[in-house]
Enzyme design. Structure first.
Site, PDB file in Angstrom:
ATOM      1  NE  ARG A   1      -4.380   1.968   1.142  1.00 54.04           N
ATOM      2  CZ  ARG A   1      -4.850   2.272   0.162  1.00 54.04           C
ATOM      3  NH1 ARG A   1      -4.958   2.277  -1.344  1.00 54.04           N
ATOM      4  NH2 ARG A   1      -5.802   3.234   0.495  1.00 54.04           N
TER       5      ARG A   1
ATOM      6  CB  THR B   1      -9.059  -0.768  -7.515  1.00 56.10           C
ATOM      7  OG1 THR B   1     -10.437  -1.085  -7.782  1.00 56.10           O
ATOM      8  CG2 THR B   1      -8.801  -0.229  -6.237  1.00 56.10           C
TER       9      THR B   1
ATOM     10  CB  THR C   1      -5.694   0.554  -6.904  1.00 57.62           C
ATOM     11  OG1 THR C   1      -7.197   2.083  -6.473  1.00 57.62           O
ATOM     12  CG2 THR C   1      -4.542   1.659  -5.118  1.00 57.62           C
ATOM     13  CB  VAL C   2      -3.214   4.601  -9.980  1.00 57.21           C
ATOM     14  CG1 VAL C   2      -1.568   3.859 -10.203  1.00 57.21           C
ATOM     15  CG2 VAL C   2      -4.468   4.881 -10.547  1.00 57.21           C
ATOM     16  CG  ASN C   3      -8.162   6.536  -4.587  1.00 58.07           C
ATOM     17  OD1 ASN C   3      -8.365   5.490  -3.873  1.00 58.07           O
ATOM     18  ND2 ASN C   3      -7.711   7.624  -3.662  1.00 58.07           N
TER      19      ASN C   3
ATOM     20  CB  SER D   1      -7.156  -0.040   1.637  1.00 57.48           C
ATOM     21  OG  SER D   1      -7.778  -1.062   0.298  1.00 57.48           O
TER      22      SER D   1
ATOM     23  N   GLY E   1     -13.121  -1.185  -7.584  1.00 58.33           N
ATOM     24  CA  GLY E   1     -14.620  -0.788  -7.489  1.00 58.33           C
ATOM     25  C   GLY E   1     -14.451  -0.003  -5.854  1.00 58.33           C
ATOM     26  N   GLY E   2     -13.381   0.411  -5.067  1.00 58.05           N
ATOM     27  CA  GLY E   2     -13.622   1.915  -4.528  1.00 58.05           C
ATOM     28  C   GLY E   2     -14.293   0.996  -3.096  1.00 58.05           C
TER      29      GLY E   2
END
EC number: 2.3.2.2
Length: 622
Positions: A137, A407, A425-427, A477, A498-499
């Site tokens: 992370r 993500t 992810t890069v958010n 997260s 999908g966050g």
């Protein structure tokens, strides 16, 4: 109010030989020519920009589902599933395939992932039954502080100040050092070729290029990548990222050190700071991967191996599973009523998960204990009624919710039944909205996953102190990479993208298959709901996906939920899940020779891999 309706426990080749030396020479020459052409084809295998519409060497599956006894990969891009499977065919470990797959996704879908971001990865060894969690992370830079966004809140999610220290490359390398069998540089070649020789814009990326055109056109790096002629690339056109190809080539040759303490890192830091960011070489040099035992939970008789905090997905699933277990029967989770019960359980979980944070910085032991406690779950179960939902305050949420997104996730199982579940992810879409021109790397905006003291959201609740920014800290997260066991044997691998919607998506797919008995493809394709804690809204899917299939929650279920006070809201794709299951009905081998090792107590069944039709994914088999 009505109490629970159920209170009881839940081609043959022929060879012609000729003694004539001249003829023999022609044959030898022809054979050499054939081998040369074949080798050239193999080395250019990954250069073909459009493998889906040709009969080229990249063997893309045409189905959302594949079966194999030798190994499978389920990623959210068909090209990358095949990249992973190709590593398994070369004798690679599931982790080798994971490294190659992650790098591929970071090139062809860099709006969602890449080496400028971070990831969570769970690995289970079939030989030793060891299950490890790799926390790669992103972390807060050394110059970061709780109040750094007070004067300009927008910079928390947009621009270079929103960037956390990238961890993906470091984590992939740590896992490869422990499990990898193929050369490190070999794993990079497909991604390098896609970046250098170009990759075709697939529908999912094309949609995001349209949706975020202004964001892309406002950044010189992203604009040069996706609009090199001044006009945005369209569906089917070819995108080149030659700067990233050069970066990946250097990392392949010299290892991650060139990124964290060498020339690649120096170029990245210069680009970030020139754009107004605070990343330093010291931040990169100080980054450390956290490798721990995977967190084990029990859900409906299955052992789930997942990530500990700051990932909240495993704990969130544990709590929901323990709540639902109190119904005593799988039939209690069927139909519209079962969906109502699940929705209520997820609302309670969403409230409690916001107490979590990075355990290296805050004491969250009480909340970890509660979220895994059957007795705590039973208390919550008593608050769920079959004939009604409740106002937001009923769920006793103390803190405002994080609403992240983006993500990418993939699952891998190899021939030995080593398994990997990895979420990267890069958010946000295209991360911070900044691409480093000299490296071709998209910057993450992971700092937006922290809470800040001065942040006021529409729910009017205060931000969660356990998730406040500190230098070196990892933000909370919802990523939920999981490996599932039954009676000590591999039963499945799952995860989602999908966050904040990931936990709900993964939970529903798991229940659909392992509890409600749906086949793997139906379990993934089935319409999902996404409850929102701090409103009465329950988002439900009503969307026609990329392959033309329409996904929509049944009307009778919507009516049932509305009668109980839920405010239903139709939405598009909220989360994407990849899924692998193993079945043993026709193929059980208690012991099998693998290389020079005899692997005992490992059962080998049929592997079924599913990629979610909500994105461009197709699975691949060995």
């Amino acid at each position: 109010m009505v109490r629970h309706e159920m209170e009881k426990p839940l081609l043959k080749a022929t060879h012609n030989h000729d003694t004539n030396h001249k003829t023999r020479g022609i044959i030898v020459f022809s054979l050499l020519a054939f081998l040369t052409i074949t080798c050239l084809a193999i080395t250019s295998n990954w250069a073909r920009p459009d493998p889906l519409t040709t009969n080229g060497k990249v063997r893309i599956q045409e189905s959302d589902i594949v079966e194999s006894e030798k190994g499978v990969v389920a990623a959210d891009d068909a090209r990358c599933s095949e990249v992973g499977a190709s590593m398994l065919r070369q004798g690679g470990h599931a982790v080798d395939a994971a490294v190659a797959t992650a790098l591929c996704v970071g090139v062809v879908n860099n709006m969602a992932s890449g080496i400028g971001g971070g990831a969570f990865m769970v690995v289970r060894s079939a030989l030793t039954s060891e299950a490890l969690a790799f926390d790669m992370r992103e972390t807060a830079p050394a110059a970061a502080s709780q109040n750094m966004y007070e004067n300009d809140p927008k910079t928390k999610s947009e621009g270079p100040l929103s960037m956390g220290v990238p961890g993906e490359l470091a984590g992939l390398h740590e896992a490869w050092k422990k499990y990898g069998r193929l050369p490190w540089r070999t794993l990079f070649q497909p991604a390098i070729q896609y970046a250098k020789n170009g990759f075709q814009i697939y529908p999912y990326l094309s949609n995001y290029l349209t949706k975020y055109e202004s964001k892309i056109m406002s950044d010189p790096g992203l604009r040069q990548l996706f609009a090199p002629s001044g006009k945005m690339l369209k569906l089917g056109e070819i995108c080149y990222n030659k700067a990233l190809a050069k970066t990946l080539t250097e990392v392949a040759e010299y290892g991650p050190e060139v990124f964290y303490s060498g020339s690649v890192g120096e170029k990245l830091v210069k680009d970030v700071r020139d754009a107004g960011g605070i990343l330093t070489m010291e931040d990169l040099r100080n980054y450390r991967v956290k490798m721990t035992d995977a967190l084990e939970i029990d859900v409906m008789g299955y052992k789930m191996l997942g990530m500990p905090p700051p990932s909240s997905g495993t704990l969130g699933l544990a709590l929901v599973g323990n709540i639902l277990k109190n119904y005593g029967s799988t039939k209690a989770l069927e139909g519209a009523l079962g969906l109502h019960r699940l929705t209520e359980a997820m609302k309670h979980m969403l409230a409690i998960r916001m107490n979590l944070g990075d355990p290296a910085y805050v004491d969250i032991s009480q909340y970890v204990s509660e979220m895994t406690s059957p007795s705590f779950a039973k208390k919550i179960w008593h608050k769920i009624y079959d004939n009604t939902t409740f106002p937001p305050e009923y769920y006793q949420s103390r803190w405002s919710q994080l609403q992240d997104n983006g993500t990418s996730h993939f699952c891998i199982v190899d021939g030995e039944r080593n398994a990997v579940s990895l979420t990267t992810t890069v958010n946000y879409a295209f991360g911070a909205g900044v691409l480093s021109p000299s490296t071709g790397i998209v910057l993450n905006n992971e700092m937006d996953d922290f809470s800040t003291p001065t942040e006021v959201k529409s729910d009017k609740l205060p931000p969660a102190p356990t998730n406040f920014i500190e230098p070196g800290k990892r933000p909370l997260s919802a990523m939920t990479p999981l490996i599932i066991l039954k009676d000590g044997q591999l039963a499945g691998v799952i995860g989602g993208s999908g966050g904040s919607n990931i936990i709900a998506a993964v939970t529903q797919v798991l229940l659909n298959h392992f509890v409600l008995g749906m086949d793997p493809l139906a379990a993934v394709q089935s319409p999902r709901v996404y409850p929102k804690l701090l409103t009465d809204d329950v988002n439900y899917e009503n969307v026609t996906v990329i392959d033309g299939e329409h996904i929509e929650l049944l009307k009778e279920r919507r009516v049932f939920l509305e009668e109980r006070g839920h405010h239903l809201k139709a939405v598009g794709v909220q989360a994407i899940s990849q899924f692998i299951v193993q079945k043993f009905e026709n193929s059980i081998h208690p012991s099998r020779k693998i290389g020079r090792k005899s692997v005992c107590n490992v059962n080998y069944g049929t592997l079924t891999a599913v990629s979610d039709p909500r994105k461009d994914g197709k699975p691949a088999a060995v």
